[in-house]
Design a protein around this motif. Sequence first.
Motif, PDB file in Angstrom:
ATOM      1  N   SER A 234      38.278  20.430  27.146  1.00 55.13           N
ATOM      2  CA  SER A 234      39.738  20.546  27.190  1.00 55.13           C
ATOM      3  C   SER A 234      40.403  20.096  25.895  1.00 55.13           C
ATOM      4  O   SER A 234      41.613  20.260  25.732  1.00 55.13           O
ATOM      5  CB  SER A 234      40.288  19.713  28.350  1.00 55.13           C
ATOM      6  OG  SER A 234      39.956  18.353  28.145  1.00 55.13           O
TER       7      SER A 234
ATOM      8  N   LEU B  38      42.042  23.078  24.188  1.00 55.07           N
ATOM      9  CA  LEU B  38      42.530  24.099  25.126  1.00 55.07           C
ATOM     10  C   LEU B  38      44.050  24.226  25.038  1.00 55.07           C
ATOM     11  O   LEU B  38      44.773  23.251  25.229  1.00 55.07           O
ATOM     12  CB  LEU B  38      42.113  23.720  26.550  1.00 55.07           C
ATOM     13  CG  LEU B  38      42.502  24.675  27.674  1.00 55.07           C
ATOM     14  CD1 LEU B  38      41.769  26.004  27.529  1.00 55.07           C
ATOM     15  CD2 LEU B  38      42.179  24.044  29.032  1.00 55.07           C
ATOM     16  N   LEU B  39      44.516  25.431  24.742  1.00 53.40           N
ATOM     17  CA  LEU B  39      45.957  25.660  24.629  1.00 53.40           C
ATOM     18  C   LEU B  39      46.560  25.943  25.998  1.00 53.40           C
ATOM     19  O   LEU B  39      45.866  26.390  26.918  1.00 53.40           O
ATOM     20  CB  LEU B  39      46.212  26.848  23.707  1.00 53.40           C
ATOM     21  CG  LEU B  39      45.884  26.612  22.231  1.00 53.40           C
ATOM     22  CD1 LEU B  39      45.726  27.924  21.493  1.00 53.40           C
ATOM     23  CD2 LEU B  39      46.971  25.777  21.590  1.00 53.40           C
ATOM     24  N   ALA B  40      47.877  25.731  26.093  1.00 56.15           N
ATOM     25  CA  ALA B  40      48.568  25.928  27.368  1.00 56.15           C
ATOM     26  C   ALA B  40      48.376  27.356  27.885  1.00 56.15           C
ATOM     27  O   ALA B  40      48.289  27.593  29.085  1.00 56.15           O
ATOM     28  CB  ALA B  40      50.049  25.606  27.225  1.00 56.15           C
ATOM     29  N   GLY B  41      48.293  28.324  26.967  1.00 54.02           N
ATOM     30  CA  GLY B  41      48.150  29.723  27.381  1.00 54.02           C
ATOM     31  C   GLY B  41      46.757  30.079  27.860  1.00 54.02           C
ATOM     32  O   GLY B  41      46.517  31.214  28.255  1.00 54.02           O
TER      33      GLY B  41
ATOM     34  N   GLU C 100      43.888  29.836  25.985  1.00 57.39           N
ATOM     35  CA  GLU C 100      42.928  30.050  24.902  1.00 57.39           C
ATOM     36  C   GLU C 100      42.274  28.717  24.527  1.00 57.39           C
ATOM     37  O   GLU C 100      42.948  27.690  24.409  1.00 57.39           O
ATOM     38  CB  GLU C 100      43.646  30.632  23.679  1.00 57.39           C
ATOM     39  CG  GLU C 100      42.677  31.110  22.616  1.00 57.39           C
ATOM     40  CD  GLU C 100      43.304  31.216  21.220  1.00 57.39           C
ATOM     41  OE1 GLU C 100      42.556  31.489  20.282  1.00 57.39           O
ATOM     42  OE2 GLU C 100      44.519  31.005  21.088  1.00 57.39           O
TER      43      GLU C 100
ATOM     44  N   THR D 254      40.147  27.035  21.562  1.00 56.07           N
ATOM     45  CA  THR D 254      39.711  27.306  20.188  1.00 56.07           C
ATOM     46  C   THR D 254      38.352  26.667  19.878  1.00 56.07           C
ATOM     47  O   THR D 254      37.812  26.901  18.810  1.00 56.07           O
ATOM     48  CB  THR D 254      40.764  26.849  19.163  1.00 56.07           C
ATOM     49  OG1 THR D 254      41.093  25.493  19.440  1.00 56.07           O
ATOM     50  CG2 THR D 254      42.017  27.695  19.263  1.00 56.07           C
ATOM     51  N   ARG D 255      37.825  25.854  20.779  1.00 50.37           N
ATOM     52  CA  ARG D 255      36.421  25.410  20.667  1.00 50.37           C
ATOM     53  C   ARG D 255      35.769  25.568  22.035  1.00 50.37           C
ATOM     54  O   ARG D 255      35.480  24.610  22.721  1.00 50.37           O
ATOM     55  CB  ARG D 255      36.310  23.965  20.162  1.00 50.37           C
ATOM     56  CG  ARG D 255      36.447  23.871  18.679  1.00 50.37           C
ATOM     57  CD  ARG D 255      36.118  22.499  18.116  1.00 50.37           C
ATOM     58  NE  ARG D 255      36.984  22.252  16.983  1.00 50.37           N
ATOM     59  CZ  ARG D 255      37.975  21.370  16.960  1.00 50.37           C
ATOM     60  NH1 ARG D 255      38.192  20.581  17.983  1.00 50.37           N
ATOM     61  NH2 ARG D 255      38.725  21.256  15.894  1.00 50.37           N
TER      62      ARG D 255
END
Lengths: 336, 267
Positions: free
Chosen positions: A269, A272-275, A277, A279-280
Amino acid sequence: MQNKIIKKVIKKDKIKNWINELMKNYKVIAPVKEGDEDVFFRIIKSADDVCMDFQNTVLSPKEFFFPKSEKIFEFEGDEISDSGSKIGRKRILFGARPCDVHGLTILDNVYKGEFNDPYYLQRRENTTIISLACSEPDENCFCKSLGTGPVLCDADIIITDLGDRYFIEAKTDDVNLVNFDIIKEAAPGDVELKDIKQKESEDKITRAIELNKNLDDLHLEAESRKCLGCGCCTYICPTCTCFDVSDESMISKQKGKRFRCWDSCMFPSFALLAGGENTREEKSDRFKQRFYHKFKYYPEKYGKVMCVGCGRCTRKCPVNTDVVKIINYNKLDCNY
Amino acid sequence: MQNPYLPYKATIKSVKQETPDVKTFQLEPCNFEYMPGQFLELSILGIGEAPISITSSATRKILEISVKLMGQVTGALHELEAGDSVWIRGAYGNGFPLERFEGKEIVFVGGGIGLAPLRSLINYLIDKKNFKKIYILYGARTPDDLVFKDEFDVWNKIKNVELHVTVDKGTDDWKGNVGVVGALLKKINIAPDAVSVVCGPPIMIHFVVKDLKSLNFSDDRIISTMERMMKCGIGKCGHCNIGEKYVCIDGPVFTLGDMKGNREFKI
């Protein structure tokens, strides 16, 4: 004159008297044995609790500067109160190993800067550090290759075991901390013996990490496969600085607090983006991030690596991931 | 010691429903200092804090954010009305490199809510009048998803500002362009030293950068804003680390040249 070093000695049986003197004016944080062998830093209530015979503490004293969890502010209704950054009583951190003192200087770079982190920096300014040099470093220690060693560090006072007494080196600024009848001037023989002990201790550190090595993504990828992603390495690391920020409130949301707590780049987490996605997304992405941050990004920014060679992550990793082996890795030694 | 983690109270002056899931909030105090491309940390007490880009231009002495309903903080914000309080701190981030736009042709390419940070720069440049030409190429999924629709006419009436709008999927009454936003680049005649500013979802940026490269835009003339998980906004918490950069203090605005060679940068 400021940096002149005062050299003194104290008999081992007088250490408790010294700590008692310090406790009169300071809150003292010192190593305390809990259970059979584990030693932790605690705010001590009695000098009798202090343990001087340990290899290193389970956790570094980082948490006394950057706590596992701390309040940023409280709120009630539509008002907030800055309750988190109050300056407390002056403190002494007693018995921190040189590697862990080095760890604090690494944290300083992050928490200072264009924006100052008041919580960390006020605790740092409010604390005098008395370091206890190592006489019996562990087989996993590799501090010497990172610019410090079992004795050398940036503490205010360093004490070294000479057998029946401790050698004390104090900066003149801290002269009041060593100005007691039980602490005597060092004799020339004490200075010589301290140098011998320091050399002996340094010679015991045989592991070394190679600096300025290029990280090999393929190798990191392979090493990451056995990683459990438990985050233990980041939890016990004296130089990890990442944190999460959360709000906690009563059901009514009218009253609550904001706090921050340690976070780990090893957790899914973390990026982890709100949308939705991430990125790792892959474990290997997170595993690589830890090594790249400590051994590439931080050094590029601050001129030294983000590791002090305490060996904790190697000792505690449940799947035996070894930071020295990973960094020193040579492609020729490997089959892939 | 000053505490950069403490937000201060702002009142919602007005709320405007831009699309079914985007609202624009005008906040007071408006004496909050900021530059185009910067963001603020928005708090809803008891819910949390999130980085939100600023969509207004400080030249107009207002502070506006346009927020898509995505997570907990944005969800709670969408429940609020004019007169309610929120908490803010900032402004943070590097902002757009304003000197790069002086006297130049600027091509803005926005997708969906990605127009929000671009609008801050567009209106700033319009007010400062120090540009040669502004092209605004804007795309959204459907006509309903277009933000700042009321402003389209305003922009179109300004000399040397040219707006082109497209949607992925039209409706019966949609008479405009249908297709990806990158296709709008064919409709304009761009000067060789034009500077582009791109913001939108990752997939859109991926294709628009390709289009711009094929139009011979050099890496330093492709400017974009990066999005990463972010907590503190001031370079401490470690979440927005992308390679050696921190989106919060080194960004969020980067040129393609800044990011090339960054091992975590993918487009």
